[in-house]
Design a protein around this motif. Structure first.
Motif, PDB file in Angstrom:
ATOM      1  N   ALA A 107       0.804  -1.181  -0.025  1.00 41.17           N
ATOM      2  CA  ALA A 107      -0.200  -0.242  -0.078  1.00 41.17           C
ATOM      3  C   ALA A 107       0.936   1.266   0.137  1.00 41.17           C
ATOM      4  N   ASP A 108       2.019   1.372   0.926  1.00 38.97           N
ATOM      5  CA  ASP A 108       2.934   2.328   0.921  1.00 38.97           C
ATOM      6  C   ASP A 108       3.343   2.789  -0.690  1.00 38.97           C
ATOM      7  N   GLN A 109       3.613   1.685  -1.608  1.00 37.84           N
ATOM      8  CA  GLN A 109       3.904   1.981  -2.832  1.00 37.84           C
ATOM      9  C   GLN A 109       3.369   2.163  -3.955  1.00 37.84           C
ATOM     10  N   ASP A 110       1.843   2.428  -3.454  1.00 36.36           N
ATOM     11  CA  ASP A 110       0.636   2.507  -4.500  1.00 36.36           C
ATOM     12  C   ASP A 110       0.726   3.805  -5.244  1.00 36.36           C
ATOM     13  N   LEU A 111       1.245   3.726  -6.491  1.00 34.43           N
ATOM     14  CA  LEU A 111       1.436   5.073  -7.570  1.00 34.43           C
ATOM     15  C   LEU A 111       0.115   5.752  -7.657  1.00 34.43           C
ATOM     16  N   LEU A 112      -0.997   5.004  -7.860  1.00 32.54           N
ATOM     17  CA  LEU A 112      -2.482   5.501  -8.268  1.00 32.54           C
ATOM     18  C   LEU A 112      -2.542   6.460  -6.826  1.00 32.54           C
ATOM     19  N   ALA A 113      -2.472   5.902  -5.670  1.00 35.98           N
ATOM     20  CA  ALA A 113      -3.004   6.535  -4.368  1.00 35.98           C
ATOM     21  C   ALA A 113      -1.943   7.901  -4.398  1.00 35.98           C
ATOM     22  N   ARG A 114      -0.796   7.618  -4.661  1.00 30.04           N
ATOM     23  CA  ARG A 114       0.044   8.733  -4.571  1.00 30.04           C
ATOM     24  C   ARG A 114      -0.023   9.931  -5.561  1.00 30.04           C
ATOM     25  N   SER A 115      -0.570   9.407  -6.922  1.00 29.08           N
ATOM     26  CA  SER A 115      -1.211  10.601  -7.813  1.00 29.08           C
ATOM     27  C   SER A 115      -2.269  11.167  -7.359  1.00 29.08           C
ATOM     28  N   LYS A 116      -3.241  10.667  -6.728  1.00 30.49           N
ATOM     29  CA  LYS A 116      -4.379  11.177  -6.245  1.00 30.49           C
ATOM     30  C   LYS A 116      -4.286  12.137  -4.924  1.00 30.49           C
ATOM     31  N   ILE A 117      -3.133  11.690  -4.215  1.00 26.07           N
ATOM     32  CA  ILE A 117      -2.637  12.658  -3.254  1.00 26.07           C
ATOM     33  C   ILE A 117      -2.196  14.051  -3.667  1.00 26.07           C
ATOM     34  N   GLU A 118      -0.964  13.832  -4.727  1.00 26.03           N
ATOM     35  CA  GLU A 118      -0.493  14.824  -5.332  1.00 26.03           C
ATOM     36  C   GLU A 118      -1.577  15.825  -6.249  1.00 26.03           C
ATOM     37  N   HIS A 119      -2.552  15.423  -6.834  1.00 23.20           N
ATOM     38  CA  HIS A 119      -3.186  15.872  -7.887  1.00 23.20           C
ATOM     39  C   HIS A 119      -4.510  15.372  -7.734  1.00 23.20           C
ATOM     40  N   PRO A 120      -5.411  15.791  -6.755  1.00 20.84           N
ATOM     41  CA  PRO A 120      -6.623  15.429  -6.133  1.00 20.84           C
ATOM     42  C   PRO A 120      -8.011  15.582  -7.142  1.00 20.84           C
ATOM     43  N   GLY A 121      -7.531  16.618  -8.177  1.00 16.45           N
ATOM     44  CA  GLY A 121      -8.694  17.043  -8.963  1.00 16.45           C
ATOM     45  C   GLY A 121      -8.547  16.315 -10.391  1.00 16.45           C
ATOM     46  N   HIS A 122      -7.432  15.508 -10.447  1.00 12.37           N
ATOM     47  CA  HIS A 122      -7.312  14.726 -11.807  1.00 12.37           C
ATOM     48  C   HIS A 122      -7.271  13.073 -11.540  1.00 12.37           C
ATOM     49  N   ALA A 123      -7.490  12.448 -12.794  1.00 10.06           N
ATOM     50  CA  ALA A 123      -7.592  11.004 -12.886  1.00 10.06           C
ATOM     51  C   ALA A 123      -6.197  10.496 -12.620  1.00 10.06           C
ATOM     52  N   ALA A 124      -6.074   9.385 -11.822  1.00  8.60           N
ATOM     53  CA  ALA A 124      -4.688   8.704 -11.694  1.00  8.60           C
ATOM     54  C   ALA A 124      -4.492   7.822 -12.588  1.00  8.60           C
ATOM     55  N   ILE A 125      -3.637   7.486 -13.174  1.00 12.53           N
ATOM     56  CA  ILE A 125      -3.473   6.663 -14.505  1.00 12.53           C
ATOM     57  C   ILE A 125      -2.044   5.819 -14.323  1.00 12.53           C
ATOM     58  N   TYR A 126      -2.017   4.414 -14.314  1.00 14.63           N
ATOM     59  CA  TYR A 126      -0.758   3.852 -14.347  1.00 14.63           C
ATOM     60  C   TYR A 126      -0.610   2.912 -15.425  1.00 14.63           C
ATOM     61  N   SER A 127       0.574   2.890 -16.045  1.00 11.10           N
ATOM     62  CA  SER A 127       1.033   1.554 -16.970  1.00 11.10           C
ATOM     63  C   SER A 127       2.097   0.745 -16.465  1.00 11.10           C
ATOM     64  N   ARG A 128       2.177  -0.215 -16.852  1.00 12.52           N
ATOM     65  CA  ARG A 128       3.448  -1.218 -16.507  1.00 12.52           C
ATOM     66  C   ARG A 128       4.538  -0.657 -17.023  1.00 12.52           C
ATOM     67  N   GLY A 129       4.485  -0.214 -18.426  1.00 13.13           N
ATOM     68  CA  GLY A 129       5.688   0.357 -19.319  1.00 13.13           C
ATOM     69  C   GLY A 129       6.053   1.579 -18.673  1.00 13.13           C
ATOM     70  N   GLN A 130       5.328   2.567 -18.011  1.00 13.59           N
ATOM     71  CA  GLN A 130       5.663   3.883 -17.802  1.00 13.59           C
ATOM     72  C   GLN A 130       7.157   3.615 -16.745  1.00 13.59           C
ATOM     73  N   ARG A 131       7.911   4.936 -16.971  1.00 11.64           N
ATOM     74  CA  ARG A 131       9.025   5.187 -16.427  1.00 11.64           C
ATOM     75  C   ARG A 131       8.985   5.170 -14.814  1.00 11.64           C
ATOM     76  N   ARG A 132       8.117   5.765 -14.191  1.00 12.91           N
ATOM     77  CA  ARG A 132       7.878   5.893 -12.752  1.00 12.91           C
ATOM     78  C   ARG A 132       7.449   4.583 -12.383  1.00 12.91           C
ATOM     79  N   GLN A 133       8.213   3.888 -11.350  1.00 10.27           N
ATOM     80  CA  GLN A 133       7.764   2.435 -10.717  1.00 10.27           C
ATOM     81  C   GLN A 133       8.121   2.413  -9.578  1.00 10.27           C
ATOM     82  N   THR A 134       7.346   1.519  -8.840  1.00 15.78           N
ATOM     83  CA  THR A 134       7.794   1.067  -7.598  1.00 15.78           C
ATOM     84  C   THR A 134       7.746  -0.545  -7.533  1.00 15.78           C
ATOM     85  N   ASP A 135       8.746  -1.346  -6.890  1.00 19.06           N
ATOM     86  CA  ASP A 135       8.735  -2.759  -6.797  1.00 19.06           C
ATOM     87  C   ASP A 135       7.140  -3.248  -6.525  1.00 19.06           C
ATOM     88  N   GLY A 136       6.511  -2.571  -5.605  1.00 20.88           N
ATOM     89  CA  GLY A 136       5.332  -2.978  -5.075  1.00 20.88           C
ATOM     90  C   GLY A 136       4.219  -2.952  -6.115  1.00 20.88           C
TER      91      GLY A 136
END
Length: 325
Positions: free
Chosen positions: A78-107
């Motif tokens: 949970a502490d590595q969830d990039l979708l949650a982090r995106s919503k926290i940083e940009h609450p007014g925007h959709a959170a999107i994740y792709s397995r091929g994107q540059r920004r990643q976490t192991d979790g």
């Protein structure tokens, strides 16, 4: 189904049509299934959560098209969830994740690979005052899964916003409106309130003037694990607690609160007699219909009048709630 205004309007009309006949959790499940077809996603995770600077707390959740261990797996990263982090940083925007994107976490990479979730997006009701909000994370599976478009994310976000409003109208029993002056809310098994807390504060906030946040007042939280009808004479309340249908472990509770009235103070037999008298039957007819001695009906009538503080049939009829049991 296209994603234009006309298609969105049809979707909202269908949702509002179902809202009066479905409990809130049923409506959420129906909406997710409809959206999976309309937007073309393979799996989803949804429920109530609260965002905070350190991450996200999930209180009740359900899945669509995912294995039973999904939530447990997510909790481990949970502490590595990039979708949650995106919503926290940009609450007014959709959170999107792709397995091929540059920004990643192991979790995040492990979650994606374990379940084949290569394209993800999360929509969430706009956070307000640190309270739990409804969220919907939608997933497309496989290497060939198409990316989420801005139009699709906007459709999803608007759908979640409308769903939250519709669920507030469907917290009570399907097909039956709440009694006048009563409030029904949804809460977690841990006493976290979700839907209609604003109405609860408006109607009964004076009983707990120091109550703030999303945790229910202790007096209500103590009742969460005790389904049934509870009388709180010190607060002048009747509280009905129900366990909702357990859709994939959402494990919600439904609490209905209303002010205590004189009818609540009658015994079960006195209520039966009061209903019969209020319906226009004579004392003899009541005795015959309920199998009681006439003297018993007279004594109970006297007790009923005293408890309800009435002295005639018309006042009695007015004091007996419609549909009272």
């Amino acid at each position: 189904m296209g994603l234009g205004i006309a298609s969105f309007s049809r979707f909202i009309c269908d949702m509002n049509h179902h809202a009066p006949f479905m409990r809130a959790e049923e409506l959420a499940r129906w909406t997710v299934e409809e959206l999976s077809v309309a937007l073309g996603f393979d799996a989803a995770w949804y429920g109530w959560a609260r965002l905070h600077p350190r991450g996200v707390d999930v209180f009740s959740n359900a899945t669509h098209g995912l294995p039973e261990d999904f939530f447990a797996t997510w909790q481990c990263m949970a502490d590595q969830d990039l979708l949650a982090r995106s919503k926290i940083e940009h609450p007014g925007h959709a959170a999107i994740y792709s397995r091929g994107q540059r920004r990643q976490t192991d979790g995040m990479a492990d979650l994606s690979d374990r379940y084949g979730l290569t394209r993800m997006t999360t929509a969430m009701e706009s956070p307000a005052g640190g309270l739990p909000n409804f969220y919907l994370s939608s997933y497309r599976v496989g290497e060939s899964a198409r990316a989420w478009s801005q139009e699709e994310c906007e459709f999803l976000q608007c759908a979640v916003t409308h769903l939250t409003s519709a669920m507030k109208l469907s917290t009570s029993e399907p097909g039956r409106a709440n009694a006048p002056g009563s409030v029904t809310i949804l809460a977690s098994k841990d006493g976290i309130g979700y839907l209609c807390l604003d109405a609860l504060r408006e109607q009964f906030g004076d009983l707990w003037p120091r109550w703030t946040g999303d945790n229910l007042p202790e007096q209500l939280a103590c009742l969460i694990s005790r389904p049934g009808i509870h009388v709180l004479p010190d607060r002048g309340l009747i509280v009905t607690v129900e366990t909702t249908p357990n859709f994939q472990d959402m494990d919600l509770r439904r609490l209905t609160l209303r002010r205590l009235n004189g009818f609540d103070l009658l015994t079960k037999r006195e209520r039966e007699v009061a209903r019969e008298l209020a319906g226009g039957k004579s004392a003899k007819e009541v005795a015959r219909h309920l199998g009681l001695a006439p003297a018993t009906v007279r004594n109970q009538t006297q007790s009923i009048y005293q408890k309800l503080q009435v002295d005639n049939r018309a006042a009695l009829a007015a004091a007996v709630p419609v549909g009272a049991g």
